[in-house]
Scaffold this motif. Structure first.
Motif, PDB file in Angstrom:
ATOM      1  N   MET A   1     -33.816 -30.515  56.311  1.00  0.00           N
ATOM      2  CA  MET A   1     -33.814 -31.035  54.977  1.00  0.00           C
ATOM      3  C   MET A   1     -32.370 -31.106  54.492  1.00  0.00           C
ATOM      4  SD  MET A   1     -35.371 -29.578  51.390  1.00  0.00           S
ATOM      5  CE  MET A   1     -36.832 -28.999  52.134  1.00  0.00           C
ATOM      6  N   VAL A   2     -32.060 -32.169  53.793  1.00  0.00           N
ATOM      7  CA  VAL A   2     -30.737 -32.369  53.203  1.00  0.00           C
ATOM      8  C   VAL A   2     -30.912 -32.519  51.695  1.00  0.00           C
ATOM      9  CG1 VAL A   2     -28.743 -33.889  53.107  1.00  0.00           C
ATOM     10  CG2 VAL A   2     -29.859 -33.469  55.284  1.00  0.00           C
ATOM     11  N   ILE A   3     -30.070 -31.848  50.919  1.00  0.00           N
ATOM     12  CA  ILE A   3     -30.141 -31.940  49.466  1.00  0.00           C
ATOM     13  C   ILE A   3     -29.006 -32.818  48.965  1.00  0.00           C
ATOM     14  CG2 ILE A   3     -30.017 -30.663  47.304  1.00  0.00           C
ATOM     15  CD1 ILE A   3     -31.086 -28.233  48.873  1.00  0.00           C
ATOM     16  N   LEU A   4     -29.372 -33.909  48.275  1.00  0.00           N
ATOM     17  CA  LEU A   4     -28.419 -34.792  47.615  1.00  0.00           C
ATOM     18  C   LEU A   4     -28.559 -34.554  46.112  1.00  0.00           C
ATOM     19  CD1 LEU A   4     -29.216 -38.080  49.570  1.00  0.00           C
ATOM     20  CD2 LEU A   4     -27.481 -36.372  50.096  1.00  0.00           C
ATOM     21  N   ALA A   5     -27.470 -34.224  45.445  1.00  0.00           N
ATOM     22  CA  ALA A   5     -27.533 -33.895  44.023  1.00  0.00           C
ATOM     23  C   ALA A   5     -26.644 -34.832  43.215  1.00  0.00           C
ATOM     24  CB  ALA A   5     -27.105 -32.453  43.811  1.00  0.00           C
ATOM     25  N   ASP A   6     -27.221 -35.432  42.189  1.00  0.00           N
ATOM     26  CA  ASP A   6     -26.497 -36.361  41.312  1.00  0.00           C
ATOM     27  C   ASP A   6     -25.800 -35.567  40.210  1.00  0.00           C
ATOM     28  OD1 ASP A   6     -25.681 -38.409  39.555  1.00  0.00           O
ATOM     29  OD2 ASP A   6     -27.412 -39.636  40.060  1.00  0.00           O
ATOM     30  N   ILE A   7     -24.522 -35.845  39.973  1.00  0.00           N
ATOM     31  CA  ILE A   7     -23.783 -35.099  38.953  1.00  0.00           C
ATOM     32  C   ILE A   7     -24.170 -35.495  37.535  1.00  0.00           C
ATOM     33  CG2 ILE A   7     -21.784 -34.716  40.436  1.00  0.00           C
ATOM     34  CD1 ILE A   7     -20.293 -36.733  38.593  1.00  0.00           C
ATOM     35  N   ASP A   8     -24.844 -36.637  37.366  1.00  0.00           N
ATOM     36  CA  ASP A   8     -25.162 -37.106  36.023  1.00  0.00           C
ATOM     37  C   ASP A   8     -26.502 -37.839  36.041  1.00  0.00           C
ATOM     38  OD1 ASP A   8     -24.905 -37.648  33.336  1.00  0.00           O
ATOM     39  OD2 ASP A   8     -23.573 -39.349  33.617  1.00  0.00           O
ATOM     40  N   VAL A   9     -27.583 -37.071  36.118  1.00  0.00           N
ATOM     41  CA  VAL A   9     -28.913 -37.655  36.181  1.00  0.00           C
ATOM     42  C   VAL A   9     -29.170 -38.476  34.923  1.00  0.00           C
ATOM     43  CG1 VAL A   9     -31.376 -37.124  36.358  1.00  0.00           C
ATOM     44  CG2 VAL A   9     -29.720 -35.752  37.593  1.00  0.00           C
ATOM     45  N   LYS A  10     -29.666 -39.675  35.090  1.00  0.00           N
ATOM     46  CA  LYS A  10     -29.819 -40.610  33.975  1.00  0.00           C
ATOM     47  C   LYS A  10     -30.933 -40.241  32.992  1.00  0.00           C
ATOM     48  CE  LYS A  10     -26.689 -42.781  36.106  1.00  0.00           C
ATOM     49  NZ  LYS A  10     -26.123 -41.701  36.866  1.00  0.00           N
ATOM     50  N   GLN A  11     -31.913 -39.465  33.421  1.00  0.00           N
ATOM     51  CA  GLN A  11     -33.045 -39.139  32.555  1.00  0.00           C
ATOM     52  C   GLN A  11     -32.866 -37.811  31.827  1.00  0.00           C
ATOM     53  OE1 GLN A  11     -33.387 -39.841  35.900  1.00  0.00           O
ATOM     54  NE2 GLN A  11     -33.992 -41.959  35.665  1.00  0.00           N
ATOM     55  N   SER A  12     -31.654 -37.322  31.778  1.00  0.00           N
ATOM     56  CA  SER A  12     -31.414 -36.051  31.103  1.00  0.00           C
ATOM     57  C   SER A  12     -30.137 -36.142  30.274  1.00  0.00           C
ATOM     58  CB  SER A  12     -31.281 -34.927  32.129  1.00  0.00           C
ATOM     59  OG  SER A  12     -30.097 -35.100  32.874  1.00  0.00           O
ATOM     60  N   ALA A  13     -29.938 -35.139  29.445  1.00  0.00           N
ATOM     61  CA  ALA A  13     -28.716 -35.065  28.640  1.00  0.00           C
ATOM     62  C   ALA A  13     -28.234 -33.621  28.659  1.00  0.00           C
ATOM     63  CB  ALA A  13     -28.986 -35.512  27.210  1.00  0.00           C
ATOM     64  N   PRO A  14     -26.937 -33.411  28.849  1.00  0.00           N
ATOM     65  CA  PRO A  14     -26.428 -32.034  28.887  1.00  0.00           C
ATOM     66  C   PRO A  14     -26.502 -31.380  27.509  1.00  0.00           C
ATOM     67  CG  PRO A  14     -24.619 -33.592  28.927  1.00  0.00           C
ATOM     68  CD  PRO A  14     -25.886 -34.393  29.019  1.00  0.00           C
ATOM     69  N   LEU A  15     -26.754 -30.077  27.479  1.00  0.00           N
ATOM     70  CA  LEU A  15     -26.755 -29.340  26.222  1.00  0.00           C
ATOM     71  C   LEU A  15     -25.333 -29.122  25.731  1.00  0.00           C
ATOM     72  CD1 LEU A  15     -29.500 -26.687  27.038  1.00  0.00           C
ATOM     73  CD2 LEU A  15     -29.730 -28.766  25.661  1.00  0.00           C
ATOM     74  N   THR A  16     -24.410 -28.983  26.665  1.00  0.00           N
ATOM     75  CA  THR A  16     -22.981 -28.847  26.345  1.00  0.00           C
ATOM     76  C   THR A  16     -22.186 -29.690  27.329  1.00  0.00           C
ATOM     77  OG1 THR A  16     -22.703 -26.931  27.806  1.00  0.00           O
ATOM     78  CG2 THR A  16     -23.267 -26.470  25.521  1.00  0.00           C
ATOM     79  N   GLU A  17     -21.017 -30.094  26.921  1.00  0.00           N
ATOM     80  CA  GLU A  17     -20.136 -30.858  27.809  1.00  0.00           C
ATOM     81  C   GLU A  17     -19.512 -29.906  28.821  1.00  0.00           C
ATOM     82  OE1 GLU A  17     -19.502 -34.158  28.123  1.00  0.00           O
ATOM     83  OE2 GLU A  17     -21.146 -34.386  26.697  1.00  0.00           O
ATOM     84  N   ARG A  18     -19.489 -30.328  30.078  1.00  0.00           N
ATOM     85  CA  ARG A  18     -18.854 -29.555  31.144  1.00  0.00           C
ATOM     86  C   ARG A  18     -18.016 -30.501  31.982  1.00  0.00           C
ATOM     87  NH1 ARG A  18     -23.594 -26.459  34.051  1.00  0.00           N
ATOM     88  NH2 ARG A  18     -23.588 -28.493  34.956  1.00  0.00           N
ATOM     89  N   SER A  19     -16.973 -29.965  32.571  1.00  0.00           N
ATOM     90  CA  SER A  19     -16.110 -30.793  33.417  1.00  0.00           C
ATOM     91  C   SER A  19     -16.857 -31.161  34.696  1.00  0.00           C
ATOM     92  CB  SER A  19     -14.824 -30.041  33.765  1.00  0.00           C
ATOM     93  OG  SER A  19     -15.098 -29.011  34.695  1.00  0.00           O
ATOM     94  N   HIS A  20     -16.400 -32.232  35.330  1.00  0.00           N
ATOM     95  CA  HIS A  20     -17.013 -32.637  36.596  1.00  0.00           C
ATOM     96  C   HIS A  20     -16.819 -31.563  37.654  1.00  0.00           C
ATOM     97  CE1 HIS A  20     -16.630 -36.620  34.605  1.00  0.00           C
ATOM     98  NE2 HIS A  20     -17.884 -36.649  34.998  1.00  0.00           N
ATOM     99  N   ALA A  21     -15.687 -30.866  37.607  1.00  0.00           N
ATOM    100  CA  ALA A  21     -15.435 -29.790  38.565  1.00  0.00           C
ATOM    101  C   ALA A  21     -16.474 -28.684  38.424  1.00  0.00           C
ATOM    102  CB  ALA A  21     -14.030 -29.221  38.367  1.00  0.00           C
ATOM    103  N   GLU A  22     -16.826 -28.327  37.190  1.00  0.00           N
ATOM    104  CA  GLU A  22     -17.848 -27.305  36.968  1.00  0.00           C
ATOM    105  C   GLU A  22     -19.200 -27.750  37.504  1.00  0.00           C
ATOM    106  OE1 GLU A  22     -17.259 -24.898  32.972  1.00  0.00           O
ATOM    107  OE2 GLU A  22     -17.019 -27.065  32.646  1.00  0.00           O
ATOM    108  N   VAL A  23     -19.554 -29.001  37.228  1.00  0.00           N
ATOM    109  CA  VAL A  23     -20.843 -29.527  37.666  1.00  0.00           C
ATOM    110  C   VAL A  23     -20.920 -29.557  39.192  1.00  0.00           C
ATOM    111  CG1 VAL A  23     -22.368 -31.538  37.659  1.00  0.00           C
ATOM    112  CG2 VAL A  23     -21.192 -30.862  35.558  1.00  0.00           C
ATOM    113  N   VAL A  24     -19.866 -30.042  39.834  1.00  0.00           N
ATOM    114  CA  VAL A  24     -19.850 -30.110  41.298  1.00  0.00           C
ATOM    115  C   VAL A  24     -19.950 -28.709  41.893  1.00  0.00           C
ATOM    116  CG1 VAL A  24     -18.434 -30.666  43.315  1.00  0.00           C
ATOM    117  CG2 VAL A  24     -18.632 -32.304  41.435  1.00  0.00           C
ATOM    118  N   SER A  25     -19.180 -27.781  41.374  1.00  0.00           N
ATOM    119  CA  SER A  25     -19.218 -26.407  41.886  1.00  0.00           C
ATOM    120  C   SER A  25     -20.613 -25.816  41.754  1.00  0.00           C
ATOM    121  CB  SER A  25     -18.217 -25.528  41.136  1.00  0.00           C
ATOM    122  OG  SER A  25     -16.913 -25.923  41.452  1.00  0.00           O
ATOM    123  N   GLU A  26     -21.258 -26.040  40.617  1.00  0.00           N
ATOM    124  CA  GLU A  26     -22.601 -25.503  40.412  1.00  0.00           C
ATOM    125  C   GLU A  26     -23.614 -26.149  41.355  1.00  0.00           C
ATOM    126  OE1 GLU A  26     -25.605 -25.575  36.776  1.00  0.00           O
ATOM    127  OE2 GLU A  26     -23.867 -24.282  36.465  1.00  0.00           O
TER     128      GLU A  26
END
Length: 66
Positions: A1-26
């Motif tokens: 199994m391979v996991i592909l993760a989108d950094i900015d899913v279109k059907q959601s909205a972040p509760l707080t702004e985070r940098s792209h580096a934070e999102v990628v790391s998480e």
């Protein structure tokens, strides 16, 4: 199994702004993503090349220190 993760899913909205580096790391560290997907702001829209470069830079730094 391979996991592909989108950094900015279109059907959601972040509760707080985070940098792209934070999102990628998480996504990689906590989500155990094998690859990170960078897509446009909406269906059929082009990718923001600035975001793409930032994500690529973050990935390169992570590889260097891993």
């Amino acid at each position: 199994m391979v996991i592909l993760a989108d950094i900015d899913v279109k059907q959601s909205a972040p509760l707080t702004e985070r940098s792209h580096a934070e999102v990628v790391s998480e996504l990689v560290e906590r989500g155990r993503a094998d690859a990170v997907v960078v897509s446009g702001a909406g269906t059929g829209e082009a990718v923001d090349t600035t975001v793409l470069e930032r994500v690529g830079d973050t990935h390169a730094r992570r590889q260097q220190y891993s």
